[in-house]
Design an enzyme around this catalytic site. Structure first.
Site, PDB file in Angstrom:
ATOM      1  N   LYS A   1      -9.910  -2.581  -4.002  1.00  0.00           N
ATOM      2  CA  LYS A   1     -10.622  -1.314  -3.866  1.00  0.00           C
ATOM      3  C   LYS A   1     -12.129  -1.521  -3.756  1.00  0.00           C
ATOM      4  O   LYS A   1     -12.811  -0.791  -3.043  1.00  0.00           O
ATOM      5  CB  LYS A   1     -10.281  -0.388  -5.029  1.00  0.00           C
ATOM      6  CG  LYS A   1      -8.879   0.176  -4.868  1.00  0.00           C
ATOM      7  CD  LYS A   1      -8.474   1.052  -6.024  1.00  0.00           C
ATOM      8  CE  LYS A   1      -7.050   1.542  -5.802  1.00  0.00           C
ATOM      9  NZ  LYS A   1      -6.453   2.069  -7.017  1.00  0.00           N
TER      10      LYS A   1
ATOM     11  N   LYS B   1       5.908  -1.908   4.242  1.00  0.00           N
ATOM     12  CA  LYS B   1       6.547  -0.765   3.614  1.00  0.00           C
ATOM     13  C   LYS B   1       5.817   0.535   3.925  1.00  0.00           C
ATOM     14  O   LYS B   1       4.667   0.519   4.375  1.00  0.00           O
ATOM     15  CB  LYS B   1       6.668  -0.984   2.104  1.00  0.00           C
ATOM     16  CG  LYS B   1       5.355  -1.065   1.359  1.00  0.00           C
ATOM     17  CD  LYS B   1       5.631  -1.127  -0.133  1.00  0.00           C
ATOM     18  CE  LYS B   1       4.391  -0.691  -0.913  1.00  0.00           C
ATOM     19  NZ  LYS B   1       4.641  -0.487  -2.324  1.00  0.00           N
TER      20      LYS B   1
ATOM     21  N   LYS C   1       0.964   5.460   1.932  1.00  0.00           N
ATOM     22  CA  LYS C   1      -0.027   6.470   2.310  1.00  0.00           C
ATOM     23  C   LYS C   1      -1.143   5.869   3.141  1.00  0.00           C
ATOM     24  O   LYS C   1      -1.546   6.412   4.161  1.00  0.00           O
ATOM     25  CB  LYS C   1      -0.649   7.071   1.044  1.00  0.00           C
ATOM     26  CG  LYS C   1       0.041   8.325   0.583  1.00  0.00           C
ATOM     27  CD  LYS C   1      -0.658   8.924  -0.624  1.00  0.00           C
ATOM     28  CE  LYS C   1      -0.055   8.400  -1.901  1.00  0.00           C
ATOM     29  NZ  LYS C   1      -0.204   9.278  -3.064  1.00  0.00           N
TER      30      LYS C   1
END
Ligand code: TRP
Length: 358
Positions: A118, A223, A226
């Site tokens: 992040k 996979k 979002k």
């Protein structure tokens, strides 16, 4: 039922409120939660404070909390069986987060994989496995106007508090969250041994048994997620959903009988296996094997089978969202139960750490 729940093991899981739930959330989490809500003392919450770490638009934050709440309920989580609550409705969490941070090392937080990912994103760095020095230099540097906020760093403390304040021992999480769970165990042990108490049990991932469910995206690899932009959402309208599926990545088709399958096509089969019947799956597998398969037909079938799963959920979501009173009741009831447990833990933690009233 209430006396019962005192003896049941406590299961806790949270989801950040950063958008609608997709098929991966449904098969990987929600559907399993519904199955265990009778047998465990389940507490499911919406982690809106965690969502703040990426500075969402305030309007969107609230709308997203509401959406996820409705999706949880529509998927079958029953507020009479499980406790459903919003993280920010439990102010005890915020207070204990401050207290627990006094026992958490900056170094161990900075070494967390999710933090590095992040931070890299916030700094606009490209992913590289060994750019720790670069991240640290940029975080500490003054030249950049990009910021890695402290909430991102202490994300694992907040998550540990979510778990420890409820004294949960089973925490269903995805693979990417296992490191946070490991840290939670470490913090629990550290707290217990520092104060010579045995307040916190160590939480472990919930083992549902069997192979993990694989829910791939529509973009050919990896996979459903979002941030990958490859999702089928539970609330996708039929027309949009069909269009997404029809556009899914495939290949030029099997060139010889019994050829191995490329990942994009194997992914479509994985989705078909989740949503369709064994007969239909077999029919398309046979067609692949003898080269008579037409991907258009496969996709049409897949879209309809997915819609059969999502349509009742989407319709219930819409009904639930229209019923503000119901939502308010569910949230109030959940908050009360969650605060009941949290306030007891917090009172103990304050006392143990030496915070006393005059
Ligand atoms: N960090 C989790 C995620 O991103 C969400 C979360 C927050 C959570 N607190 C939790 C999950 C406590 C389990 C238990 O998926």
């Amino acid at each position: 039922m209430n006396t019962d729940s005192n003896r049941k093991e406590i299961v806790l899981s949270g989801i950040r409120s950063t958008g609608n739930l997709h098929l991966g959330n449904y098969y990987g989490a929600l559907r399993k939660f519904v199955k265990i809500q009778d047998d465990f003392d389940c507490r499911f919450f919406i982690a809106d404070l965690h969502a703040l770490t990426t500075n969402p638009d305030p309007q969107e934050l609230h709308a997203n909390v509401k959406k996820i709440l409705a999706e949880y309920l529509a998927a079958g989580i029953d507020p009479e069986k499980a406790t459903i609550f919003i993280q920010s409705d439990v102010p005890e969490i915020a207070e204990m987060y401050l207290l627990l941070n006094m026992h958490v090392g900056i170094g161990e937080l900075m070494r967390t994989t999710s933090f590095k990912d992040k931070a890299r994103k916030a700094l606009g760095l490209t992913a590289a496995s060994d750019d720790d020095d670069e991240i640290e230099k940029q975080i500490c540097g003054v030249e950049t106007n990009r910021r890695v906020n402290a909430g991102l760093l202490t994300y694992p403390t907040l998550m540990a508090v979510d778990i420890l304040i409820q004294k949960a021992t089973k925490v269903p999480v995805g693979k990417d969250q296992l490191q946070h769970l490991e840290l939670t165990r470490r913090f629990a042990r550290r707290f217990n041994s520092f104060y010579n108490v045995d307040d916190f049990p160590e939480p472990y991932d919930f083992d549902f048994g069997g192979a993990p469910v694989k829910v791939p995206g529509l973009d050919g690899s990896g996979k459903m997620g979002k941030s990958e932009g490859n999702c089928i959402y539970l609330v996708d309208e039929p027309k949009a959903l069909r269009k997404k599926v029809m556009r899914a990545v495939t290949d030029e088709g099997p060139q010889a009988p019994n050829s191995p399958m490329n990942e994009p096509v194997a992914n479509l089969f994985s989705l078909l296996e989740l949503t369709s019947t064994p007969e239909i799956v077999k029919q398309f597998r046979d067609a692949y094997a003898d080269c008579s398969i037409r991907y258009g037909d496969l996709k049409k079938q897949l879209a309809e089978d997915i819609l059969a799963v999502t349509t009742p959920i989407r319709e219930r979501v819409n009904d639930i969202l229209a019923d503000e009173d119901y939502l308010r009741r569910v949230v109030a009831q959940g908050a009360e139960k969650a605060r009941d447990a949290a306030s007891k833990t917090l009172a103990d933690v304050r006392r143990i750490m030496g915070i006393r009233k005059f």
